[in-house]
Design a protein around this motif. Sequence first.
Motif, PDB file in Angstrom:
ATOM      1  N   ALA A 181       0.828  -1.209   0.000  1.00 41.59           N
ATOM      2  CA  ALA A 181       0.000   0.000   0.000  1.00 41.59           C
ATOM      3  C   ALA A 181       0.858   1.253   0.000  1.00 41.59           C
ATOM      4  CB  ALA A 181      -0.923  -0.018   1.228  1.00 41.59           C
ATOM      5  N   ALA A 182       1.991   1.203   0.690  1.00 43.87           N
ATOM      6  CA  ALA A 182       2.870   2.369   0.724  1.00 43.87           C
ATOM      7  C   ALA A 182       3.458   2.670  -0.644  1.00 43.87           C
ATOM      8  CB  ALA A 182       3.994   2.152   1.741  1.00 43.87           C
ATOM      9  N   TYR A 183       3.617   1.645  -1.486  1.00 44.61           N
ATOM     10  CA  TYR A 183       4.169   1.844  -2.824  1.00 44.61           C
ATOM     11  C   TYR A 183       3.074   1.975  -3.879  1.00 44.61           C
ATOM     12  CZ  TYR A 183       8.895   0.943  -1.184  1.00 44.61           C
ATOM     13  OH  TYR A 183      10.111   1.029  -0.534  1.00 44.61           O
ATOM     14  N   GLY A 184       1.823   2.163  -3.465  1.00 43.04           N
ATOM     15  CA  GLY A 184       0.756   2.449  -4.414  1.00 43.04           C
ATOM     16  C   GLY A 184      -0.097   1.276  -4.811  1.00 43.04           C
ATOM     17  N   PHE A 185       0.032   0.126  -4.141  1.00 42.97           N
ATOM     18  CA  PHE A 185      -0.779  -1.050  -4.443  1.00 42.97           C
ATOM     19  C   PHE A 185      -1.613  -1.347  -3.196  1.00 42.97           C
ATOM     20  CE2 PHE A 185       2.645  -1.065  -7.366  1.00 42.97           C
ATOM     21  CZ  PHE A 185       2.236  -1.724  -8.502  1.00 42.97           C
ATOM     22  N   MET A 186      -2.732  -0.685  -3.084  1.00 39.55           N
ATOM     23  CA  MET A 186      -3.512  -0.686  -1.856  1.00 39.55           C
ATOM     24  C   MET A 186      -4.689  -1.644  -1.954  1.00 39.55           C
ATOM     25  SD  MET A 186      -5.042   2.594   0.162  1.00 39.55           S
ATOM     26  CE  MET A 186      -5.982   2.423   1.669  1.00 39.55           C
ATOM     27  N   LEU A 187      -4.694  -2.636  -1.075  1.00 40.97           N
ATOM     28  CA  LEU A 187      -5.794  -3.585  -1.000  1.00 40.97           C
ATOM     29  C   LEU A 187      -7.006  -2.890  -0.379  1.00 40.97           C
ATOM     30  CD1 LEU A 187      -6.891  -6.498  -1.244  1.00 40.97           C
ATOM     31  CD2 LEU A 187      -5.952  -6.939   1.024  1.00 40.97           C
ATOM     32  N   MET A 188      -8.130  -2.877  -1.100  1.00 39.66           N
ATOM     33  CA  MET A 188      -9.318  -2.162  -0.641  1.00 39.66           C
ATOM     34  C   MET A 188     -10.428  -3.090  -0.156  1.00 39.66           C
ATOM     35  SD  MET A 188      -9.720   0.799  -3.548  1.00 39.66           S
ATOM     36  CE  MET A 188     -11.231   1.338  -2.760  1.00 39.66           C
ATOM     37  N   GLU A 189     -10.583  -4.228  -0.799  1.00 40.53           N
ATOM     38  CA  GLU A 189     -11.723  -5.092  -0.479  1.00 40.53           C
ATOM     39  C   GLU A 189     -11.351  -6.535  -0.753  1.00 40.53           C
ATOM     40  OE1 GLU A 189     -16.346  -5.861  -2.027  1.00 40.53           O
ATOM     41  OE2 GLU A 189     -15.145  -4.174  -2.789  1.00 40.53           O
ATOM     42  N   ARG A 190     -11.829  -7.429   0.092  1.00 39.93           N
ATOM     43  CA  ARG A 190     -11.631  -8.859  -0.121  1.00 39.93           C
ATOM     44  C   ARG A 190     -12.917  -9.589   0.228  1.00 39.93           C
ATOM     45  NH1 ARG A 190      -7.480 -12.327  -0.532  1.00 39.93           N
ATOM     46  NH2 ARG A 190      -5.969 -10.680  -0.051  1.00 39.93           N
ATOM     47  N   THR A 191     -13.408 -10.380  -0.708  1.00 38.67           N
ATOM     48  CA  THR A 191     -14.572 -11.220  -0.479  1.00 38.67           C
ATOM     49  C   THR A 191     -14.187 -12.652  -0.816  1.00 38.67           C
ATOM     50  OG1 THR A 191     -15.444 -11.001  -2.730  1.00 38.67           O
ATOM     51  CG2 THR A 191     -16.072  -9.304  -1.120  1.00 38.67           C
ATOM     52  N   SER A 192     -15.156 -13.563  -0.707  1.00 37.76           N
ATOM     53  CA  SER A 192     -14.882 -14.964  -1.031  1.00 37.76           C
ATOM     54  C   SER A 192     -14.662 -15.180  -2.517  1.00 37.76           C
ATOM     55  CB  SER A 192     -16.042 -15.840  -0.550  1.00 37.76           C
ATOM     56  OG  SER A 192     -17.258 -15.442  -1.173  1.00 37.76           O
ATOM     57  N   GLY A 193     -15.052 -14.200  -3.332  1.00 40.27           N
ATOM     58  CA  GLY A 193     -14.932 -14.391  -4.775  1.00 40.27           C
ATOM     59  C   GLY A 193     -13.950 -13.477  -5.474  1.00 40.27           C
ATOM     60  N   HIS A 194     -13.566 -12.351  -4.880  1.00 42.64           N
ATOM     61  CA  HIS A 194     -12.688 -11.416  -5.571  1.00 42.64           C
ATOM     62  C   HIS A 194     -11.995 -10.503  -4.566  1.00 42.64           C
ATOM     63  CE1 HIS A 194     -16.311  -8.939  -4.979  1.00 42.64           C
ATOM     64  NE2 HIS A 194     -15.461  -7.917  -4.953  1.00 42.64           N
ATOM     65  N   VAL A 195     -10.972  -9.793  -5.068  1.00 44.61           N
ATOM     66  CA  VAL A 195     -10.298  -8.747  -4.305  1.00 44.61           C
ATOM     67  C   VAL A 195     -10.262  -7.494  -5.171  1.00 44.61           C
ATOM     68  CG1 VAL A 195      -8.873 -10.303  -2.933  1.00 44.61           C
ATOM     69  CG2 VAL A 195      -8.018  -9.458  -5.127  1.00 44.61           C
ATOM     70  N   VAL A 196     -10.268  -6.353  -4.508  1.00 46.60           N
ATOM     71  CA  VAL A 196     -10.180  -5.071  -5.203  1.00 46.60           C
ATOM     72  C   VAL A 196      -8.925  -4.369  -4.714  1.00 46.60           C
ATOM     73  CG1 VAL A 196     -11.265  -2.844  -5.611  1.00 46.60           C
ATOM     74  CG2 VAL A 196     -12.680  -4.902  -5.434  1.00 46.60           C
ATOM     75  N   ILE A 197      -8.066  -3.973  -5.676  1.00 48.77           N
ATOM     76  CA  ILE A 197      -6.798  -3.331  -5.355  1.00 48.77           C
ATOM     77  C   ILE A 197      -6.713  -2.023  -6.116  1.00 48.77           C
ATOM     78  CG2 ILE A 197      -4.283  -3.557  -5.392  1.00 48.77           C
ATOM     79  CD1 ILE A 197      -4.622  -6.565  -5.359  1.00 48.77           C
ATOM     80  N   ASP A 198      -6.362  -0.975  -5.404  1.00 45.43           N
ATOM     81  CA  ASP A 198      -6.128   0.321  -6.043  1.00 45.43           C
ATOM     82  C   ASP A 198      -4.648   0.398  -6.403  1.00 45.43           C
ATOM     83  OD1 ASP A 198      -5.192   3.287  -5.851  1.00 45.43           O
ATOM     84  OD2 ASP A 198      -7.366   3.416  -6.109  1.00 45.43           O
TER      85      ASP A 198
END
Length: 257
Positions: A233-250
């Motif tokens: 996250a500090a280098y710009g790859f920020m994990l935003m959401e995690r569910t049983s089916g997918h993840v969202v990364i900014d």
Amino acid sequence: MAVSVCAGFWLKRHESVLEILQFYRKRDYSEPEVENYNYSGVGMEIFFTFLMSVIVFQIMIPISLYISMELVRVGQAYFMIRDDKMYDETSNARFQCRALNINEDLGQIKYLFSDKTGTLTKNKMEFKYASIFGVDYSGEKSNFEGEQRGYCIQVYEQVWRPKMKVEVDKELLQLSKTGTNTKAGKQIYDFFLALAACNTIVPIVVDTSNPAEKLVDYQGESPDEQALVYAAAAYGFMLMERTSGHVVIDIQGERQR
């Protein structure tokens, strides 16, 4: 139980004289036609003897003793909680006694097993340096000044930022912003993407005193994974959401699922 067994042997041995005994007589001589008067058989008499033994023997252990033992345990728990030698200044936490029935077991402990990694590091993992595809980004070849990096993203009208700040390498930070345009940028991109996605961390959004700002707290069983996700996250790859089916990364302002 022992009294019941002995009563059974006694009844078998004196079965022939049970008719004239006061509590086991089989016949009431005032009413000759009534048989088995006040007698229920050997099996039931053994069961009745067991019940009578429970009632008689329970007075041997007074009920007040249980209360006294509980009060003693409460006193022991109080002294353990107030013990200054079991106080942690870093977390401002004292010893906690969560069960009163194991105080006496503490004196029987002979061996204490502990994970040497957690003992040495106190389970406080921090991301320091990285080696990506053979390139050492340890600050020796770059201008590393221990900058505190607080990456943040815009979510609607709120600003989300990681709860923990991480020291970053300026050269590695600059290369992480180039994306996949260069070979080194592609390698760094894949590296931090793996750190952000390949884990079991669950991001939790925490409110702050500022309504327009939220903190993202990464919760997980492994402190190693937490340190790596905070570094990504500090280098710009920020994990935003995690569910049983997918993840969202900014990724550098662009959200990918």
